[in-house]
Write an enzyme that holds these catalytic residues in place. Structure first.
Site, PDB file in Angstrom:
ATOM      1  N   ALA A  42     -91.475 -76.875  41.766  1.00 56.65           N
ATOM      2  CA  ALA A  42     -92.643 -77.118  42.618  1.00 56.65           C
ATOM      3  C   ALA A  42     -93.781 -75.839  42.386  1.00 56.65           C
ATOM      4  O   ALA A  42     -94.863 -75.946  42.121  1.00 56.65           O
ATOM      5  CB  ALA A  42     -92.279 -76.952  44.169  1.00 56.65           C
ATOM      6  N   VAL A  71     -81.345 -77.923  40.336  1.00 54.70           N
ATOM      7  CA  VAL A  71     -81.057 -79.525  40.081  1.00 54.70           C
ATOM      8  C   VAL A  71     -82.483 -80.164  40.068  1.00 54.70           C
ATOM      9  O   VAL A  71     -83.542 -79.451  40.362  1.00 54.70           O
ATOM     10  CB  VAL A  71     -80.147 -80.156  41.401  1.00 54.70           C
ATOM     11  CG1 VAL A  71     -78.836 -79.727  41.177  1.00 54.70           C
ATOM     12  CG2 VAL A  71     -80.702 -79.567  42.636  1.00 54.70           C
ATOM     13  N   ALA A  74     -84.056 -86.145  37.286  1.00 53.09           N
ATOM     14  CA  ALA A  74     -84.848 -87.455  37.224  1.00 53.09           C
ATOM     15  C   ALA A  74     -85.993 -87.556  37.793  1.00 53.09           C
ATOM     16  O   ALA A  74     -86.301 -87.186  38.708  1.00 53.09           O
ATOM     17  CB  ALA A  74     -83.544 -88.372  37.812  1.00 53.09           C
ATOM     18  N   LYS A 128     -86.415 -92.945  30.983  1.00 55.08           N
ATOM     19  CA  LYS A 128     -85.569 -93.784  31.932  1.00 55.08           C
ATOM     20  C   LYS A 128     -86.298 -94.798  32.507  1.00 55.08           C
ATOM     21  O   LYS A 128     -87.569 -94.724  32.570  1.00 55.08           O
ATOM     22  CB  LYS A 128     -85.692 -92.618  33.153  1.00 55.08           C
ATOM     23  CG  LYS A 128     -85.129 -93.067  34.424  1.00 55.08           C
ATOM     24  CD  LYS A 128     -85.145 -92.029  35.732  1.00 55.08           C
ATOM     25  CE  LYS A 128     -84.938 -92.778  36.943  1.00 55.08           C
ATOM     26  NZ  LYS A 128     -85.241 -91.819  37.969  1.00 55.08           N
ATOM     27  N   LEU A 160     -89.466 -78.289  48.195  1.00 64.75           N
ATOM     28  CA  LEU A 160     -88.421 -78.370  49.187  1.00 64.75           C
ATOM     29  C   LEU A 160     -88.822 -77.689  50.530  1.00 64.75           C
ATOM     30  O   LEU A 160     -87.991 -77.613  51.493  1.00 64.75           O
ATOM     31  CB  LEU A 160     -87.160 -77.931  48.682  1.00 64.75           C
ATOM     32  CG  LEU A 160     -86.637 -78.458  47.381  1.00 64.75           C
ATOM     33  CD1 LEU A 160     -85.380 -77.741  46.620  1.00 64.75           C
ATOM     34  CD2 LEU A 160     -86.089 -79.895  47.659  1.00 64.75           C
ATOM     35  N   THR A 198     -87.323 -88.903  44.092  1.00 70.47           N
ATOM     36  CA  THR A 198     -88.629 -89.124  44.621  1.00 70.47           C
ATOM     37  C   THR A 198     -89.184 -87.172  44.906  1.00 70.47           C
ATOM     38  O   THR A 198     -90.276 -87.428  44.997  1.00 70.47           O
ATOM     39  CB  THR A 198     -88.807 -89.441  45.993  1.00 70.47           C
ATOM     40  OG1 THR A 198     -87.685 -89.287  46.730  1.00 70.47           O
ATOM     41  CG2 THR A 198     -88.721 -91.477  45.761  1.00 70.47           C
ATOM     42  N   ILE A 223     -89.609 -84.662  42.870  1.00 71.35           N
ATOM     43  CA  ILE A 223     -90.546 -84.224  41.983  1.00 71.35           C
ATOM     44  C   ILE A 223     -91.875 -85.033  42.145  1.00 71.35           C
ATOM     45  O   ILE A 223     -92.936 -84.579  42.270  1.00 71.35           O
ATOM     46  CB  ILE A 223     -90.102 -84.193  40.374  1.00 71.35           C
ATOM     47  CG1 ILE A 223     -89.063 -83.178  40.291  1.00 71.35           C
ATOM     48  CG2 ILE A 223     -91.181 -83.902  39.497  1.00 71.35           C
ATOM     49  CD1 ILE A 223     -88.496 -83.239  39.015  1.00 71.35           C
TER      50      ILE A 223
HETATM   51  P1  FAD Z   1     -86.634 -73.696  44.340  1.00 72.23           P
HETATM   52  O1  FAD Z   1     -86.021 -74.481  42.966  1.00 72.23           O
HETATM   53  O2  FAD Z   1     -85.621 -73.518  45.181  1.00 72.23           O
HETATM   54  O3  FAD Z   1     -87.523 -72.740  43.837  1.00 72.23           O
HETATM   55  C1  FAD Z   1     -87.838 -71.605  45.127  1.00 72.23           C
HETATM   56  C2  FAD Z   1     -88.471 -70.716  44.458  1.00 72.23           C
HETATM   57  O4  FAD Z   1     -89.051 -69.654  45.458  1.00 72.23           O
HETATM   58  C3  FAD Z   1     -87.379 -69.783  43.492  1.00 72.23           C
HETATM   59  O5  FAD Z   1     -88.325 -69.399  42.428  1.00 72.23           O
HETATM   60  C4  FAD Z   1     -87.362 -68.510  44.300  1.00 72.23           C
HETATM   61  O6  FAD Z   1     -86.799 -67.624  43.721  1.00 72.23           O
HETATM   62  C5  FAD Z   1     -88.304 -68.584  45.231  1.00 72.23           C
HETATM   63  N1  FAD Z   1     -88.162 -67.651  46.585  1.00 72.23           N
HETATM   64  C6  FAD Z   1     -87.527 -67.985  47.682  1.00 72.23           C
HETATM   65  N2  FAD Z   1     -87.348 -67.007  48.631  1.00 72.23           N
HETATM   66  C7  FAD Z   1     -88.163 -65.903  47.877  1.00 72.23           C
HETATM   67  C8  FAD Z   1     -88.375 -64.788  48.426  1.00 72.23           C
HETATM   68  N3  FAD Z   1     -88.102 -64.149  49.613  1.00 72.23           N
HETATM   69  N4  FAD Z   1     -89.166 -63.930  47.552  1.00 72.23           N
HETATM   70  C9  FAD Z   1     -89.474 -64.151  46.079  1.00 72.23           C
HETATM   71  N5  FAD Z   1     -89.333 -65.396  45.763  1.00 72.23           N
HETATM   72  C10 FAD Z   1     -88.484 -66.581  46.522  1.00 72.23           C
HETATM   73  N6  FAD Z   1     -85.584 -84.084  42.734  1.00 72.23           N
HETATM   74  C11 FAD Z   1     -86.236 -85.003  41.539  1.00 72.23           C
HETATM   75  O7  FAD Z   1     -87.234 -85.489  41.324  1.00 72.23           O
HETATM   76  N7  FAD Z   1     -85.123 -85.735  40.879  1.00 72.23           N
HETATM   77  C12 FAD Z   1     -83.765 -85.517  41.260  1.00 72.23           C
HETATM   78  O8  FAD Z   1     -82.989 -86.070  40.317  1.00 72.23           O
HETATM   79  C13 FAD Z   1     -83.515 -84.565  42.198  1.00 72.23           C
HETATM   80  N8  FAD Z   1     -82.095 -84.158  42.390  1.00 72.23           N
HETATM   81  C14 FAD Z   1     -81.539 -83.307  43.356  1.00 72.23           C
HETATM   82  C15 FAD Z   1     -80.516 -83.309  43.747  1.00 72.23           C
HETATM   83  C16 FAD Z   1     -79.956 -82.357  44.815  1.00 72.23           C
HETATM   84  C17 FAD Z   1     -78.685 -82.209  45.242  1.00 72.23           C
HETATM   85  C18 FAD Z   1     -81.037 -81.545  45.405  1.00 72.23           C
HETATM   86  C19 FAD Z   1     -80.578 -80.633  46.629  1.00 72.23           C
HETATM   87  C20 FAD Z   1     -82.488 -81.798  45.158  1.00 72.23           C
HETATM   88  C21 FAD Z   1     -82.690 -82.813  44.052  1.00 72.23           C
HETATM   89  N9  FAD Z   1     -83.900 -82.688  43.669  1.00 72.23           N
HETATM   90  C22 FAD Z   1     -84.483 -83.675  42.837  1.00 72.23           C
HETATM   91  C23 FAD Z   1     -85.103 -82.111  44.355  1.00 72.23           C
HETATM   92  C24 FAD Z   1     -85.628 -81.097  43.361  1.00 72.23           C
HETATM   93  O9  FAD Z   1     -84.520 -80.063  42.785  1.00 72.23           O
HETATM   94  C25 FAD Z   1     -86.554 -80.181  43.869  1.00 72.23           C
HETATM   95  O10 FAD Z   1     -87.701 -80.758  44.483  1.00 72.23           O
HETATM   96  C26 FAD Z   1     -87.302 -79.114  42.890  1.00 72.23           C
HETATM   97  O11 FAD Z   1     -86.407 -78.600  41.895  1.00 72.23           O
HETATM   98  C27 FAD Z   1     -88.323 -78.185  43.418  1.00 72.23           C
HETATM   99  O12 FAD Z   1     -87.540 -77.210  44.008  1.00 72.23           O
HETATM  100  P2  FAD Z   1     -88.721 -76.110  44.402  1.00 72.23           P
HETATM  101  O13 FAD Z   1     -89.157 -75.430  43.639  1.00 72.23           O
HETATM  102  O14 FAD Z   1     -89.206 -76.481  45.789  1.00 72.23           O
HETATM  103  O15 FAD Z   1     -87.549 -74.912  45.091  1.00 72.23           O
END
Ligand code: FAD
Length: 505
Positions: free
Chosen positions: A19, A51, A54, A82, A335, A346, A348
């Protein structure tokens, strides 16, 4: 003339997962001309969720907007093609269907294909709906060619299965090349303005203070800004989607490449299989009220097709979303704003919608409440439609077991009950002006889950049985021919310059 609003000159993105870096790359490239200073803070010690491999076809638009070359992206992220998602054992054990990135058939004498098919099916003269969709026929034959390149009869689209860590790393390069400043460190405090309640800065563990006008919360499940700091209420949807845990583990490819993601129903949840060029991503999503952790973990490990690439990692989550994704001077993307299980890949895509809606409504001249409201309305719609579509997979099941019985018997969102009734009665489909899951998606899951139309458009009767059968046969044969003329998926990757050069694992 001044509106009295504070101009937005500095943007702080909190988090460097998929994200965070998608947001940083998009904002820096798409709004690069307006002189924004963008900082991204991430913490290697905390890491990312790790994770999310897809995607949906919309990511191709995102890549194009950012000027990303698709084949280069595929080679750098070990991506495979895909064409859809295969659902195994979801109606009842032994069933299988694909939700394709394409369509079904074509209108028959001006009558929608699904209406003509519904009649032919009732007469016992139609074959399975998947035979009328080129991406499904191609996916099961392990073949792929870019749409239109082989003069195919039917339009279709495609997405990717990729290594999300490599994708984020690449976007990080692009974003930093466009002026984004990366700061490493754990945020230990979020500072707010006493009067407005807006966030003014974040404090890092090493004492550094990073100030900003607009803060984008990409902190993952921690939801550091929108949740912890601004206390935006979380709307819990686990009564509809009760799965709350997952184990994830990669493994070696057992030989089958397959240009599609697979979701197989299991005892109290489901298992994903995502083939990349160098490995296969696997995971088991389950509900802990119906399946003990240890048993779920074993079920995943013993079903792997090749050697595991490490110990399975457990993830915990609650399905739902924050009531507002834009609150004050904070926008949640990823997230941090909410989560719906990855059954239809969904997340991403939701990140992408969040970014593009923000770019369109970007508050350069200051935050206006109307823009904020509009952003929240658009994102609400996205979340709710995806929720209903996911719930459909669960409720329309004929499986045994406590979990599946409970899912079948749960009270539905009203919006979903109506959609099921309409399809069963007359093959009527939700038709949204925009957004995810257009009629073809609903057809796939309704029929795949054995919800079969009992009525149809009366104009279908006017086609005549012989003409109906001949047209359907002709379409089926043309899709089979078009698929057979495509290269095998692996061969396509090699020929097109999309082959991953990195070490295999
Ligand atoms: P994260 O990857 O958790 O990143 C959070 C960031 O915030 C990290 O860089 C962390 O270091 C930083 N951070 C947090 N707290 C602090 C702090 N205090 N100080 C500094 N930095 C901090 N999506 C799909 O589209 N397709 C899929 O197939 C899919 N499969 C999934 C399967 C599972 C089981 C899960 C749980 C999710 C899945 N997703 C999927 C969702 C996908 O993984 C996420 O939408 C995507 O990875 C984005 O995550 P994010 O960047 O929001 O969070």
């Amino acid at each position: 003339m001044s509106s009295g609003r504070k101009q937005i000159d500095t943007v702080v993105i909190v988090g460097g997962g998929t994200a965070g870096w998608m947001t940083a790359a998009a904002i820096s490239r798409l709004l690069g001309g307006v002189g924004l200073a963008i900082t991204l803070v991430e913490s290697a010690a905390i890491g990312t969720v790790g994770v999310g491999e897809a995607t949906l076809p919309q990511i191709r638009t995102f890549n194009r907007m950012l000027g990303i070359d698709e084949r280069e992206m595929m080679a750098r992220t070990a991506a495979t093609i895909k064409l859809g998602i295969e659902f195994r054992d979801w109606g009842k054990p032994g069933d299988r269907y694909v939700h394709p990135f394409g369509t079904y058939g074509e209108p028959v004498e001006g009558v929608d294909f699904i209406q003509a098919w519904a009649l032919a099916n009732a007469l016992g003269k139609a074959s399975a709906i998947g035979d009328y969709s080129l991406p499904i026929v191609a996916a099961w034959a392990d073949r792929f060619a870019p749409p239109g390149e082989g003069g195919q009869q039917q339009p279709y689209d495609y997405a990717f299965q990729f290594d999300a860590g490599l994708y984020a790393a690449w976007l990080a390069e692009l974003a930093q090349g466009s002026g984004v400043v990366r700061r490493e460190g754990r945020i230990v405090e979020v500072i707010r303005d006493a009067e407005s309640g807006n966030i003014t800065s974040v404090l890092l563990e090493n004492g550094a203070v990073i100030e900003g006008d607009l803060f984008i919360d990409c902190s993952g499940f921690r939801s550091l800004l929108i949740g912890d700091t601004l206390e935006t209420p979380f709307e819990d949807w686990s009564h509809w989607l009760p799965c709350n845990r997952a184990f994830a583990v990669p493994c070696a490819n057992g030989g089958e490449h397959g240009p599609y993601t697979r979701a197989t129903a299991r005892e109290a949840g489901w298992q994903w299989r995502i083939p990349l060029q160098h490995r296969v991503g696997n995971g088991l999503v389950y509900c802990d009220a119906f399946w003990e952790d240890e048993a779920a973990r074993d079920a995943l490990v013993t079903s792997l097709e090749g050697e595991a690439g490490g110990e399975p990692r457990q993830l915990r989550f609650t399905t739902g979303r924050r009531r507002e994704l834009w609150r004050g001077n904070c926008v949640a993307i990823g997230l941090s704003g909410g989560f719906l299980e990855p059954l239809e890949s969904t997340s991403i895509d939701l990140i992408q919608s969040g970014i593009l809606n923000l770019v369109e409504l970007f508050p350069g001249a200051g935050i206006a409440e109307a823009d904020q409201r509009e952003y929240n309305r658009l994102m609400d719609l996205e979340f709710e439609r995806i929720r209903d579509f996911l719930v459909l997979h669960y409720v329309a099941n004929q499986r045994d077991g406590e979990f599946w019985t409970a899912m079948r018997e749960m009270p539905l969102p009203e919006s979903l009950s109506e959609k099921i009734d309409d399809f069963r009665r007359r093959a009527l489909l939700p038709d949204y002006a925009d957004g995810l899951f257009q009629p073809v998606s609903w057809i796939s899951v309704f029929l795949g889950q054995n919800i079969v139309p009992e009525g149809w458009d009366p104009r279908a009767e006017g086609i005549g049985e012989a003409a109906l059968v001949e047209t359907l046969d002709g379409l089926r044969q043309s899709y089979a021919r078009d698929a057979a003329a495509m290269p095998v998926h692996r061969e396509f990757l090699r020929m097109s310059g999309a082959q991953y050069a990195g070490a295999s694992s």
